[in-house]
Design a protein around this motif. Structure first.
Motif, PDB file in Angstrom:
ATOM      1  N   LEU A 618     -19.126  -5.871 -47.020  1.00 53.50           N
ATOM      2  CA  LEU A 618     -20.363  -5.062 -47.385  1.00 53.50           C
ATOM      3  C   LEU A 618     -20.653  -4.320 -46.145  1.00 53.50           C
ATOM      4  O   LEU A 618     -20.915  -3.119 -45.865  1.00 53.50           O
ATOM      5  N   HIS A 619     -20.897  -4.964 -45.053  1.00 55.77           N
ATOM      6  CA  HIS A 619     -21.453  -4.543 -43.934  1.00 55.77           C
ATOM      7  C   HIS A 619     -20.559  -3.684 -43.193  1.00 55.77           C
ATOM      8  O   HIS A 619     -20.980  -2.477 -42.489  1.00 55.77           O
ATOM      9  N   ALA A 620     -19.217  -4.042 -43.360  1.00 59.85           N
ATOM     10  CA  ALA A 620     -17.975  -2.941 -42.838  1.00 59.85           C
ATOM     11  C   ALA A 620     -18.085  -1.692 -43.395  1.00 59.85           C
ATOM     12  O   ALA A 620     -18.117  -0.660 -42.662  1.00 59.85           O
ATOM     13  N   GLU A 632     -19.328  -1.437 -54.296  1.00 60.41           N
ATOM     14  CA  GLU A 632     -18.340  -2.421 -54.812  1.00 60.41           C
ATOM     15  C   GLU A 632     -18.281  -3.766 -54.625  1.00 60.41           C
ATOM     16  O   GLU A 632     -18.358  -4.909 -55.277  1.00 60.41           O
ATOM     17  N   HIS A 633     -18.349  -4.148 -53.272  1.00 57.50           N
ATOM     18  CA  HIS A 633     -18.818  -5.474 -52.696  1.00 57.50           C
ATOM     19  C   HIS A 633     -19.874  -5.955 -53.020  1.00 57.50           C
ATOM     20  O   HIS A 633     -20.168  -7.197 -53.582  1.00 57.50           O
ATOM     21  N   ALA A 634     -21.084  -5.238 -53.219  1.00 57.88           N
ATOM     22  CA  ALA A 634     -22.423  -5.699 -54.011  1.00 57.88           C
ATOM     23  C   ALA A 634     -22.114  -6.238 -55.188  1.00 57.88           C
ATOM     24  O   ALA A 634     -22.738  -7.279 -55.802  1.00 57.88           O
ATOM     25  N   ALA A 635     -21.504  -5.456 -56.069  1.00 63.63           N
ATOM     26  CA  ALA A 635     -21.106  -5.596 -57.392  1.00 63.63           C
ATOM     27  C   ALA A 635     -20.299  -6.946 -57.379  1.00 63.63           C
ATOM     28  O   ALA A 635     -20.590  -7.763 -58.382  1.00 63.63           O
ATOM     29  N   SER A 636     -19.353  -7.234 -56.438  1.00 64.03           N
ATOM     30  CA  SER A 636     -18.411  -8.418 -56.646  1.00 64.03           C
ATOM     31  C   SER A 636     -19.549  -9.604 -56.244  1.00 64.03           C
ATOM     32  O   SER A 636     -19.366 -10.877 -57.168  1.00 64.03           O
ATOM     33  N   ALA A 654     -27.830  -8.296 -50.472  1.00 67.82           N
ATOM     34  CA  ALA A 654     -26.859  -7.175 -50.357  1.00 67.82           C
ATOM     35  C   ALA A 654     -27.641  -5.888 -50.996  1.00 67.82           C
ATOM     36  O   ALA A 654     -27.510  -4.898 -50.578  1.00 67.82           O
ATOM     37  N   GLU A 655     -28.182  -6.264 -52.315  1.00 64.59           N
ATOM     38  CA  GLU A 655     -28.890  -5.270 -52.740  1.00 64.59           C
ATOM     39  C   GLU A 655     -29.996  -4.352 -52.029  1.00 64.59           C
ATOM     40  O   GLU A 655     -30.201  -3.297 -51.863  1.00 64.59           O
ATOM     41  N   SER A 656     -30.641  -5.472 -51.282  1.00 65.11           N
ATOM     42  CA  SER A 656     -31.769  -5.037 -50.596  1.00 65.11           C
ATOM     43  C   SER A 656     -31.287  -4.017 -49.249  1.00 65.11           C
ATOM     44  O   SER A 656     -31.881  -3.132 -49.163  1.00 65.11           O
ATOM     45  N   TRP A 657     -30.172  -4.504 -48.587  1.00 65.83           N
ATOM     46  CA  TRP A 657     -29.578  -3.778 -47.530  1.00 65.83           C
ATOM     47  C   TRP A 657     -29.229  -2.479 -48.184  1.00 65.83           C
ATOM     48  O   TRP A 657     -29.579  -1.438 -47.425  1.00 65.83           O
ATOM     49  N   GLN A 692     -33.978  -3.479 -39.738  1.00 61.90           N
ATOM     50  CA  GLN A 692     -33.293  -2.217 -40.007  1.00 61.90           C
ATOM     51  C   GLN A 692     -34.466  -1.549 -41.250  1.00 61.90           C
ATOM     52  O   GLN A 692     -34.571  -0.350 -41.401  1.00 61.90           O
ATOM     53  N   ALA A 693     -35.104  -2.416 -41.974  1.00 60.72           N
ATOM     54  CA  ALA A 693     -36.043  -1.975 -42.968  1.00 60.72           C
ATOM     55  C   ALA A 693     -37.236  -1.381 -42.280  1.00 60.72           C
ATOM     56  O   ALA A 693     -37.518  -0.286 -42.561  1.00 60.72           O
ATOM     57  N   ALA A 694     -37.444  -2.040 -41.088  1.00 61.20           N
ATOM     58  CA  ALA A 694     -38.691  -1.556 -40.298  1.00 61.20           C
ATOM     59  C   ALA A 694     -38.410  -0.177 -39.730  1.00 61.20           C
ATOM     60  O   ALA A 694     -39.333   0.838 -39.740  1.00 61.20           O
ATOM     61  N   ILE A 695     -36.976   0.230 -39.272  1.00 58.04           N
ATOM     62  CA  ILE A 695     -36.987   1.444 -38.674  1.00 58.04           C
ATOM     63  C   ILE A 695     -36.964   2.411 -39.824  1.00 58.04           C
ATOM     64  O   ILE A 695     -37.324   3.598 -39.466  1.00 58.04           O
ATOM     65  N   ARG A 696     -36.500   2.244 -40.840  1.00 56.27           N
ATOM     66  CA  ARG A 696     -36.323   3.175 -41.920  1.00 56.27           C
ATOM     67  C   ARG A 696     -37.633   3.433 -42.932  1.00 56.27           C
ATOM     68  O   ARG A 696     -37.708   4.527 -43.328  1.00 56.27           O
TER      69      ARG A 696
END
Length: 795
Positions: A618-620, A632-636, A654-657, A692-696
């Protein structure tokens, strides 16, 4: 006492009393008794001088134990007359009837003068000034025996030089054969073993006692029966090699007959000639095999050398030697020896050789070939290890697990196999419980067993794949404390321990492990190398160290090529996947990721092993800006959500990211997901999600809250204390805000704006704005001037 190293000898109070009596005109009839080297001749010279000074005549006799009976009887008659001065010096052994009668007559006149070794203070007094700093060493080596102290008087360092050892030749050559044998037995550590000495000398207990007394009379033996250290060196160096070997061989035979240990007896023989195969003839072969069995748990390398020294080594010895070589970490030698037996046609030992080769191949990363060899071996442990290899390469066993014999090793191997199967077919809790029990069962064996992997390492892998780093940490610590699996498993345990530290964001600790392994200088086997390179990659990525990431990437690609994908390498594979995306080199890793997905599919997509790999993938995909692949990876991950607490946490994260990447920042959701990741041991990922959430986010209040959350998850206070500025820079330091100072420290440390942003959870553009404001505030006209001032401010 012996000729002193000073102008006048050091004399004991008892000797001084005798000299005073002579000066007072007392008629002296005295026996002087001591083993060789204790200074009888020196005392007699002082007594003779005292008689001369007093103008008295005297009969002074040295070494009376060597006189014939007739002369001893004449001396006794002289003593019995009681009209003249008679002083006789002799050793306590040999003690003939005539010498005993003389001693009895002297004793009635005056108690015998028993000479004692020097004390430490006396040793220091007799040594020249240049050697007095070594007085403790000299006393320890010589036991204070004056003659030997004199020989060591010229030392300049705490070691016995060859010329001093050679000076003992005269002390040894004149001894009769039985005393020489006794001294060789004492050098072997059997000085007080009357049973062994009797068998060695071929005499009864009374005769053994006579030989022991004769040995002690030489002065080479301490009161406790052990050779003086300097004498031990001399006996070992100056005795004929064949005689020394013969004595130790005979002692070993006698010890084996009584069921006692023989390692200490035969260990030195490896150094005498055992470095080359074939020096141990038939007489020593049995002793060498028994000694190797003793050495195997604590020193497998020595066990291998002992077995290599057997001249008529058959397949049984070759297998034993292969086991010892493998346990010592010499897998090349182990595989050569095992292969030789496998191809020899000896059906009685081929199975055992196959098991050794299979274990070596597992460490080499060849799990599929290892499994084939295990299945070929008939042992119950091999059957269990074959099951582990089957699952690791994507094949579930179709038959029930074999019933294990009630032994520690067989039971532990069976539980290992059961736990690995449960990790695919049952819950993580069940599998982890079984593997921890296997670790406990094998714990008493410590380093004494040869394993393809330890139950502790497998338990740690299962724990890391299921969000239980505390369990992984505990089981690894116990494995390291008990040396589970011996030297062969030390590196694996340390690397897995470092992996936990990396996941928790303790990058310095993980890095220290890598540095220590490099300093050790020992090449790593492919499995350990794979994890070590993945750690290097993981630490560099988390430190935003692009230079190290690029430099290590080629090693990572080679490590993956050398170690085919198996179930137990998903952690490093996931780390490589993320790094490949960062370096835009995904195509080189694609076949290995495909192999991993196929392996999971063949096993029925077990969530325990699949979740961490999907998380890394997912991160890749996020790094590569491949949103659809990330989804797709989040769904898995979502499909596994109901299977375990860990899967649910990772799926929510994963969903939050993905929402954060899409610009949809729900501070409550992000903070909940981040704290969930922290709870399952992924502290660094947790802090990065919040950062990352703080940045965005465009919500200032949410940004501050998420930054504080990120810092807390990173192990830093929300109001991190700053380093106090140097006194010379106080005025300039006061011009910087806390955030500007933090940015300045990282820039001065050599990080790029992108790396600084990754570390502080801000964008590279924000770092650039901070640096521009700092430059304007400090009035710098160039970057060089700016960096120079910042170095003074932040150090």
């Amino acid at each position: 006492m012996s000729p002193s190293t000073t102008a006048r000898p050091v004399l004991s109070p008892h000797v001084t009393q005798v000299l005073d009596a002579i000066a007072a005109g007392t008629v002296l009839r005295l026996g002087v008794v001591a083993p060789g080297g204790h200074g009888k001749s020196t005392v007699l010279r002082e007594i003779t001088r005292a008689f001369e000074d007093a103008g008295a005549s005297a009969s002074v006799v040295d070494d009376a134990h060597l006189l014939p009976d007739g002369e001893l009887l004449e001396l006794r008659s002289l003593v019995e007359r009681g009209t003249g001065n008679v002083v006789v010096a002799y050793r306590p052994w040999p003690r003939t009837r005539a010498l005993a009668a003389l001693a009895e007559s002297l004793g009635r006149a005056r108690p015998a003068l028993m000479l004692e070794p020097f004390t430490r203070e006396q040793v220091r007094a007799v040594l020249p000034a240049s050697a007095r700093g070594l007085a403790d060493f000299v006393h320890e080596q010589t036991g204070g025996v004056p003659r030997f102290v004199q020989r060591l008087a010229g030392l300049t360092a705490a070691e016995v030089p060859p010329e001093v050892v050679a000076s003992f030749r005269a002390d040894l050559d004149w001894l009769d054969a039985d005393v020489q044998k006794y001294l060789l037995a004492a050098e072997a550590g059997a000085a007080l073993r009357l049973d062994l000495l009797g068998g060695l000398l071929g005499v009864d207990v009374d005769a053994v006692g006579d030989v022991i007394e004769a040995g002690r009379a030489t002065g080479l033996v301490a009161p406790d029966g052990a050779l003086l250290p300097v004498a031990r060196l001399a006996v070992a160096a100056l005795s004929r090699t064949d005689r020394r070997i013969a004595v130790r061989q005979r002692l070993a035979e006698l010890q084996l007959r009584s069921g006692g240990p023989v390692l200490d007896l035969v260990r030195p023989l490896v150094g005498v000639g055992g470095d080359q195969p074939g020096v141990a003839g038939p007489g020593l072969a049995r002793a060498f095999r028994a000694a190797a069995d003793e050495a195997l748990p604590t020193d497998p390398a020595l066990a291998a050398r002992l077995l290599a020294a057997i001249g008529t080594a058959g397949p049984e010895v070759a297998v034993r030697r292969a086991v010892a070589s493998a346990m010592a970490g010499d897998l090349d030698a182990a595989m050569r020896l095992a292969d030789r037996v496998i191809s020899s046609g000896d059906t009685g030992h081929r199975g055992a050789a196959a098991e050794v080769a299979a274990i070596a191949l597992a460490h080499r990363g060849q799990l599929a070939r290892s499994t084939e060899l295990h299945r070929w071996s008939p042992s119950s442990t091999s059957s269990a290890f074959a099951v582990i290899g089957q699952v690791g390469t994507g094949r579930l066993p179709t038959a029930p697990l074999p019933v294990a014999p009630p032994t520690m090793l067989d039971g532990g191997a069976s539980l290992m196999a059961q736990g690995v199967v449960e990790s695919v077919t049952s819950s993580a809790t069940t599998a982890l419980s079984t593997l921890v029990r296997a670790a406990g069962l094998l714990e008493p064996a410590g380093r004494a067993v040869l394993l393809p992997d330890t139950p502790a390492a497998l338990a740690a892998l299962v724990a890391l794949h299921s969000g239980e780093p505390g369990v992984a940490e505990s089981v690894l610590d116990r494995a390291m404390a008990t040396s589970s699996g011996g030297a062969l498993m030390v590196v694996r345990h340390r690397l897995l321990r470092a992996w936990i530290a990396m996941q928790r964001g303790n990058l310095a600790q993980a890095r220290e492990t890598l540095v220590a392994l490099r300093k050790a200088g020992r090449p790593l086997e492919p499995r350990d190398w794979l994890f070590a390179v993945a750690l290097e990659i993981g630490v560099a990525r988390r430190n935003s160290d692009l230079a190290t990431l690029k430099r290590t990437w080629e090693q990572a690609c080679e490590a993956v090529l050398r170690h085919p994908v198996d179930l137990f390498t998903f952690l490093p594979l996931g780390e490589f996947a993320t790094a490949a995306a960062r370096l835009r080199d995904q195509h080189r890793l694609a076949p290995h990721l495909t192999a991993a997905r196929n392996l999971l599919r063949d096993l029925g997509d077990p969530c325990l092993w699949a979740v961490p790999l999907h998380w890394s993938a997912l991160h890749a995909a996020i790094i590569a800006e491949e949103t659809s692949v990330a989804e797709e990876h989040a769904a898995s991950l979502a499909e596994c959500r109901g299977r375990s607490r860990y899967a649910a946490v990772v799926s929510a994260a994963a969903e939050s990211w993905l929402d954060v990447v899409a610009g949809k920042v729900d501070a409550d959701q992000v903070e909940e997901s981040a704290r969930g990741l922290q709870a399952v041991g992924q502290w660094w990922d947790a802090a990065r999600l919040a950062g990352q959430a703080a940045i965005r986010t465009s919500d200032r209040q949410a940004m501050v809250r998420l930054l504080d959350c990120a810092r807390l998850l990173q192990g830093r206070s929300a109001t991190t204390a700053r380093k106090q500025p140097e006194p010379l820079a106080e005025a300039d330091a006061g011009k910087l805000s806390d955030r500007e100072r933090e940015v300045a420290e990282l820039v001065v440390g050599g990080l790029t704006y992108k790396q600084v942003g990754d570390r502080l959870f801000i964008s590279a553009k924000t770092v650039e704005h901070h640096m521009a404001r700092i430059r304007q505030r400090l009035g710098c006209t160039s970057r060089a001037e700016l960096l120079d001032q910042l170095r003074q401010i932040v150090g």
